[in-house]
Scaffold this motif. Sequence first.
Motif, PDB file in Angstrom:
ATOM      1  N   UNK A   1      53.638 -56.430 -55.072  1.00  0.00           N
ATOM      2  CA  UNK A   1      52.265 -56.580 -55.573  1.00  0.00           C
ATOM      3  C   UNK A   1      52.079 -55.773 -56.859  1.00  0.00           C
ATOM      4  N   UNK A   2      51.373 -56.352 -57.813  1.00  0.00           N
ATOM      5  CA  UNK A   2      51.194 -55.691 -59.107  1.00  0.00           C
ATOM      6  C   UNK A   2      50.366 -54.418 -58.970  1.00  0.00           C
ATOM      7  N   UNK A   3      50.772 -53.423 -59.764  1.00  0.00           N
ATOM      8  CA  UNK A   3      50.076 -52.145 -59.786  1.00  0.00           C
ATOM      9  C   UNK A   3      48.721 -52.301 -60.478  1.00  0.00           C
ATOM     10  N   UNK A   4      47.632 -52.129 -59.725  1.00  0.00           N
ATOM     11  CA  UNK A   4      46.285 -52.290 -60.290  1.00  0.00           C
ATOM     12  C   UNK A   4      45.654 -50.920 -60.534  1.00  0.00           C
ATOM     13  N   UNK A   5      46.300 -50.146 -61.376  1.00  0.00           N
ATOM     14  CA  UNK A   5      45.765 -48.829 -61.717  1.00  0.00           C
ATOM     15  C   UNK A   5      45.312 -48.867 -63.170  1.00  0.00           C
ATOM     16  N   UNK A   6      44.037 -48.574 -63.377  1.00  0.00           N
ATOM     17  CA  UNK A   6      43.471 -48.666 -64.727  1.00  0.00           C
ATOM     18  C   UNK A   6      42.929 -47.333 -65.197  1.00  0.00           C
ATOM     19  N   UNK A   7      43.143 -47.061 -66.469  1.00  0.00           N
ATOM     20  CA  UNK A   7      42.536 -45.905 -67.126  1.00  0.00           C
ATOM     21  C   UNK A   7      41.303 -46.408 -67.880  1.00  0.00           C
ATOM     22  N   UNK A  55      50.698 -43.502 -63.514  1.00  0.00           N
ATOM     23  CA  UNK A  55      51.255 -44.859 -63.325  1.00  0.00           C
ATOM     24  C   UNK A  55      50.261 -45.949 -63.742  1.00  0.00           C
ATOM     25  N   UNK A  56      49.605 -45.721 -64.859  1.00  0.00           N
ATOM     26  CA  UNK A  56      48.600 -46.658 -65.384  1.00  0.00           C
ATOM     27  C   UNK A  56      49.268 -47.947 -65.865  1.00  0.00           C
ATOM     28  N   UNK A  92      50.577 -46.299 -78.304  1.00  0.00           N
ATOM     29  CA  UNK A  92      51.023 -45.739 -77.021  1.00  0.00           C
ATOM     30  C   UNK A  92      51.153 -46.862 -75.984  1.00  0.00           C
ATOM     31  N   UNK A  93      50.133 -47.745 -75.930  1.00  0.00           N
ATOM     32  CA  UNK A  93      50.154 -48.863 -74.969  1.00  0.00           C
ATOM     33  C   UNK A  93      51.329 -49.801 -75.235  1.00  0.00           C
ATOM     34  N   UNK A  94      51.609 -50.027 -76.509  1.00  0.00           N
ATOM     35  CA  UNK A  94      52.742 -50.896 -76.864  1.00  0.00           C
ATOM     36  C   UNK A  94      54.056 -50.274 -76.363  1.00  0.00           C
ATOM     37  N   UNK A  95      54.210 -48.994 -76.649  1.00  0.00           N
ATOM     38  CA  UNK A  95      55.444 -48.288 -76.264  1.00  0.00           C
ATOM     39  C   UNK A  95      55.663 -48.314 -74.750  1.00  0.00           C
ATOM     40  N   UNK A  96      54.560 -48.192 -73.998  1.00  0.00           N
ATOM     41  CA  UNK A  96      54.677 -48.114 -72.535  1.00  0.00           C
ATOM     42  C   UNK A  96      54.502 -49.472 -71.838  1.00  0.00           C
ATOM     43  N   UNK A  97      54.244 -50.534 -72.614  1.00  0.00           N
ATOM     44  CA  UNK A  97      54.076 -51.872 -72.028  1.00  0.00           C
ATOM     45  C   UNK A  97      52.791 -52.018 -71.236  1.00  0.00           C
ATOM     46  N   UNK A  98      51.710 -51.374 -71.736  1.00  0.00           N
ATOM     47  CA  UNK A  98      50.416 -51.368 -71.048  1.00  0.00           C
ATOM     48  C   UNK A  98      49.503 -52.445 -71.643  1.00  0.00           C
ATOM     49  N   UNK A  99      48.716 -53.069 -70.792  1.00  0.00           N
ATOM     50  CA  UNK A  99      47.714 -54.074 -71.211  1.00  0.00           C
ATOM     51  C   UNK A  99      46.478 -53.309 -71.690  1.00  0.00           C
ATOM     52  N   UNK A 100      46.120 -53.478 -72.960  1.00  0.00           N
ATOM     53  CA  UNK A 100      44.976 -52.766 -73.534  1.00  0.00           C
ATOM     54  C   UNK A 100      43.776 -53.698 -73.681  1.00  0.00           C
ATOM     55  N   UNK A 101      42.646 -53.272 -73.116  1.00  0.00           N
ATOM     56  CA  UNK A 101      41.381 -54.015 -73.236  1.00  0.00           C
ATOM     57  C   UNK A 101      40.453 -53.137 -74.083  1.00  0.00           C
ATOM     58  N   UNK A 102      40.119 -53.621 -75.257  1.00  0.00           N
ATOM     59  CA  UNK A 102      39.360 -52.828 -76.235  1.00  0.00           C
ATOM     60  C   UNK A 102      38.023 -53.517 -76.518  1.00  0.00           C
ATOM     61  N   UNK A 103      36.945 -52.739 -76.562  1.00  0.00           N
ATOM     62  CA  UNK A 103      35.609 -53.317 -76.756  1.00  0.00           C
ATOM     63  C   UNK A 103      35.130 -53.166 -78.195  1.00  0.00           C
ATOM     64  N   UNK A 104      34.534 -54.237 -78.703  1.00  0.00           N
ATOM     65  CA  UNK A 104      33.993 -54.230 -80.060  1.00  0.00           C
ATOM     66  C   UNK A 104      32.568 -54.783 -80.039  1.00  0.00           C
ATOM     67  N   UNK A 105      32.049 -55.183 -81.193  1.00  0.00           N
ATOM     68  CA  UNK A 105      30.609 -55.375 -81.330  1.00  0.00           C
ATOM     69  C   UNK A 105      30.202 -56.608 -82.131  1.00  0.00           C
ATOM     70  N   UNK A 106      28.972 -57.074 -81.872  1.00  0.00           N
ATOM     71  CA  UNK A 106      28.382 -58.164 -82.656  1.00  0.00           C
ATOM     72  C   UNK A 106      28.119 -57.723 -84.099  1.00  0.00           C
ATOM     73  N   UNK A 107      28.079 -56.402 -84.337  1.00  0.00           N
ATOM     74  CA  UNK A 107      27.781 -55.896 -85.680  1.00  0.00           C
ATOM     75  C   UNK A 107      28.933 -56.067 -86.668  1.00  0.00           C
ATOM     76  N   UNK A 108      30.003 -56.756 -86.253  1.00  0.00           N
ATOM     77  CA  UNK A 108      31.045 -57.116 -87.234  1.00  0.00           C
ATOM     78  C   UNK A 108      30.580 -58.312 -88.073  1.00  0.00           C
TER      79      UNK A 108
END
Length: 286
Positions: A1-7, A55-56, A92-108
């Motif tokens: 089962x996939x590790x579902x640990x999130x930072x 183990x994120x 860092x996420x690339x190096x460790x193979x981590x899925x990164x979810x990043x939040x941005x804005x309508x003000x772009x």
Amino acid sequence: MENKIALILGGQTGLLGQAITDILNKNKWEAISPAKNKFNIFSSEELKNFIQKHHISYVFNTIAYTQVDKAEQEQKKAIELNRTFPVILGNVCKELGIYLIHYSTDFVFNGQKESPYEPTDPPCPLNIYGKTKLEGEKNLLEITNLKLLIIRTAWLFGQGKVNFVSKILNLAKEKQTLNVVHDQVGSPTYTYDLAKYSLQLVNTNATGIFHIVNSGQASWCELAQEAVHCLGLQCKIIPISSHEFPQTAKRPTYSVLSTKKFTEQTGITPRPWVQALREYLYSFHF
């Protein structure tokens, strides 16, 4: 089962971060929300050590400099949090193979469009906050082989921190009238819905840029009127123009976001902001 640990960065005190932490826990994930001083977020080494130690496998980044007017004077701080930090985190996420979810804005966006903005529409920010958030997006997208999801959102309200809706309601309890801007239109968004929809998007392994907001649109004035009306307060909300409410940073007059791409990816249509607002107001005893 996939590790579902999130930072969840910003998960202890941030408006959105707290909602994400809660939703992940309710969905049987392990959500780790460190305190602000737990490690230096600008140190790749400290970030890496923390991620490996716990183990994120997913990182939700809700950290941002969001004080739109103050950013005009505090450009260095806005650049550090909105442009510099995402790149450090992304590498860092690339190096460790981590899925990164990043939040941005309508003000772009600059607000010149007359129909909801799609993720593919060309951005053109009007203020330092929007510019630094866009630069953060661009820098992340340039990192090759990074599993990256960028979620743009807007006009957040929710529990855990002061926001536009809670401010209006506190003022409306004390005053007979309130002046609120009517010529800026956007997408009011409930943090708990945003957190829920984000998780559903992550579960599809989505990458690239998506917009997530509640459906419908409103001006600040309409959002204030609806909140006051829902609670049966007697305060009268008076519409005024942006010129009558001077702000340091220029804001888009229209920044409604389209969730069409999100719906195509998940099969989910976000619920109307009015419905979400009522749940927020009635669940958290204003």
